[in-house]
Design an enzyme around this catalytic site. Structure first.
Site, short mmCIF file in Angstrom:
data_model
loop_
_atom_site.label_atom_id
_atom_site.label_comp_id
_atom_site.label_asym_id
_atom_site.label_seq_id
_atom_site.Cartn_x
_atom_site.Cartn_y
_atom_site.Cartn_z
N ASP A 55 5.45 -3.83 -8.95
CA ASP A 55 4.86 -3.14 -7.80
C ASP A 55 5.91 -2.21 -7.19
O ASP A 55 6.92 -2.67 -6.65
CB ASP A 55 4.42 -4.17 -6.75
CG ASP A 55 3.74 -3.50 -5.56
OD1 ASP A 55 2.51 -3.34 -5.59
OD2 ASP A 55 4.46 -3.11 -4.60
N TYR A 60 9.49 4.11 -2.22
CA TYR A 60 10.64 3.24 -2.52
C TYR A 60 11.75 4.03 -3.22
O TYR A 60 12.84 3.50 -3.43
CB TYR A 60 10.24 2.04 -3.39
CG TYR A 60 9.17 1.13 -2.81
CD1 TYR A 60 8.75 1.25 -1.49
CD2 TYR A 60 8.58 0.14 -3.59
CE1 TYR A 60 7.77 0.42 -0.97
CE2 TYR A 60 7.59 -0.70 -3.07
CZ TYR A 60 7.19 -0.53 -1.76
OH TYR A 60 6.21 -1.36 -1.25
N LYS A 85 2.17 3.81 -5.24
CA LYS A 85 1.42 4.08 -4.00
C LYS A 85 1.65 5.51 -3.52
O LYS A 85 2.75 6.06 -3.68
CB LYS A 85 1.85 3.10 -2.90
CG LYS A 85 1.91 1.65 -3.37
CD LYS A 85 2.21 0.65 -2.27
CE LYS A 85 2.51 -0.72 -2.87
NZ LYS A 85 3.91 -0.97 -3.15
N HIS A 116 -0.93 4.01 0.62
CA HIS A 116 0.08 3.06 1.12
C HIS A 116 -0.20 2.57 2.55
O HIS A 116 -0.02 1.40 2.84
CB HIS A 116 1.46 3.74 1.04
CG HIS A 116 2.61 2.79 0.94
ND1 HIS A 116 3.76 3.10 0.25
CD2 HIS A 116 2.82 1.55 1.45
CE1 HIS A 116 4.61 2.09 0.34
NE2 HIS A 116 4.07 1.13 1.06
#
Ligand code: NAD
Length: 285
Positions: A55, A60, A85, A116
């Protein structure tokens, strides 16, 4: 490299070109706050240990490293489940953002693509959902869903588009159980993914007697008991750890069962206490 024996959950609202149901391994590895410089090693280790579900998210800033670990693993693409996302600033450019994620990951499709956050103060969630639904129609996202959507946010996108998310990824752990939201999702066939399944390591959760008692009864750690509680309720989890021994520990939860009384004792820990942002007010773009 052989895969761990992890059950799959069928995503009821998933779409795969050809119409086959989409199956997601119930346990994976999350890479939030894993430094880009560390991500390739950690994802490679997870794949070696036998994880097949990762994930990540555009936000990120480690999709490229996730992609490098996937490429160097040699594991056939169809044996992996990759989620990424759409970030909040890209709600009105889904096609561009999705392509950037695919390019970073070095993939031609993802298994699950999520909006998100709803960022309701911007009124863009519906446009984001319409854009994400188009990526599914193109076959480049096998299933689509959302994250951090409350009931009213879900209701709006379902009412306006008729497209029901395959999953809602929300903060969920014994101290924050989201009963009404979970019931709404169950009613609509929306799978629940727990983020922060271990309360992000920010609480005394593992010291609570409900956890300690179950841990000693089954010869498991507090983290294993909490993760087992999630999976017994049908929730999908991807606890984050950067340590190989904890990757192994966190996945070693399919050989025991919590009793009804143990489940009830953990259910009773709910304090409606979140450690992450409130989806109604989170406005980070
Ligand atoms: P988590 O609950 O998985 O907690 C991670 C922390 O728990 C680790 O840093 C470590 O300190 C501890 N931990 C892990 N394994 C342990 C073990 N066996 N024993 C003791 N402690 C242990 O929190 P998280 O990382 O925030 O959530 C998991 C994943 O969910 C993320 O990596 C990310 O993929 C996703 N996530 C999504 C959102 C979202 O908005 N959609 C937000 C946060 C996280």
């Amino acid at each position: 490299m052989s895969a761990l024996q992890i059950p799959n959950i069928t995503l009821k609202n998933g779409v795969r070109s050809g119409g086959d149901p989409v199956e997601i391994p119930q346990l994976g590895l999350g890479v939030f706050l894993v430094e880009p410089g560390e991500t390739e090693r950690i994802v490679s280790e997870a794949l070696e240990v036998g994880y097949r579900h990762i994930d990540t998210a555009a936000a990120y800033f480690n999709e490229a490293e996730v992609g490098r670990a996937i490429a160097s693993s040699g594991i056939p693409r169809d044996e992996l489940f990759i989620t990424t996302k759409l970030w909040n600033s890209d709600h009105e450019d889904v096609a561009g953002a999705f392509q950037r994620s695919l390019d970073a990951l070095g993939l031609d499709r993802v298994d699950l693509y999520l909006v998100h956050w709803p960022v309701p103060m911007h009124g863009t969630a519906l446009a984001a959902w319409r854009g994400v639904a188009e990526t599914a129609e193109s076959g480049r996202a096998s299933a689509i869903g959302v994250s951090n959507f409350e009931i009213e946010h879900l209701q709006q996108i379902i009412d306006e588009t008729g497209v029901v998310p395959a999953a809602n990824q929300i903060e969920l752990h014994p101290l924050h159980q989201r009963r009404e939201l979970r019931a709404f999702c169950a009613e609509h066939g929306i799978a629940i993914e727990a983020w922060g399944p271990l309360a992000q390591g920010k609480s005394d959760l593992f010291e609570r007697s409900a956890i300690l008692d179950a841990a000693s009864a089954h010869g498991k750690s507090g983290a294993q008991v909490v993760l087992r509680w999630h999976v017994q309720r049908g929730t999908i989890v991807f606890p984050k750890t950067m340590r190989r021994e904890r990757m192994i520990e966190n996945a070693d939860i399919f050989d025991f069962e919590l009793s009804e009384a143990e489940m009830a004792a953990i259910d009773a820990l709910d304090e409606q206490r979140n450690f992450g942002p409130d989806p109604y007010t989170f406005d980070n773009r």
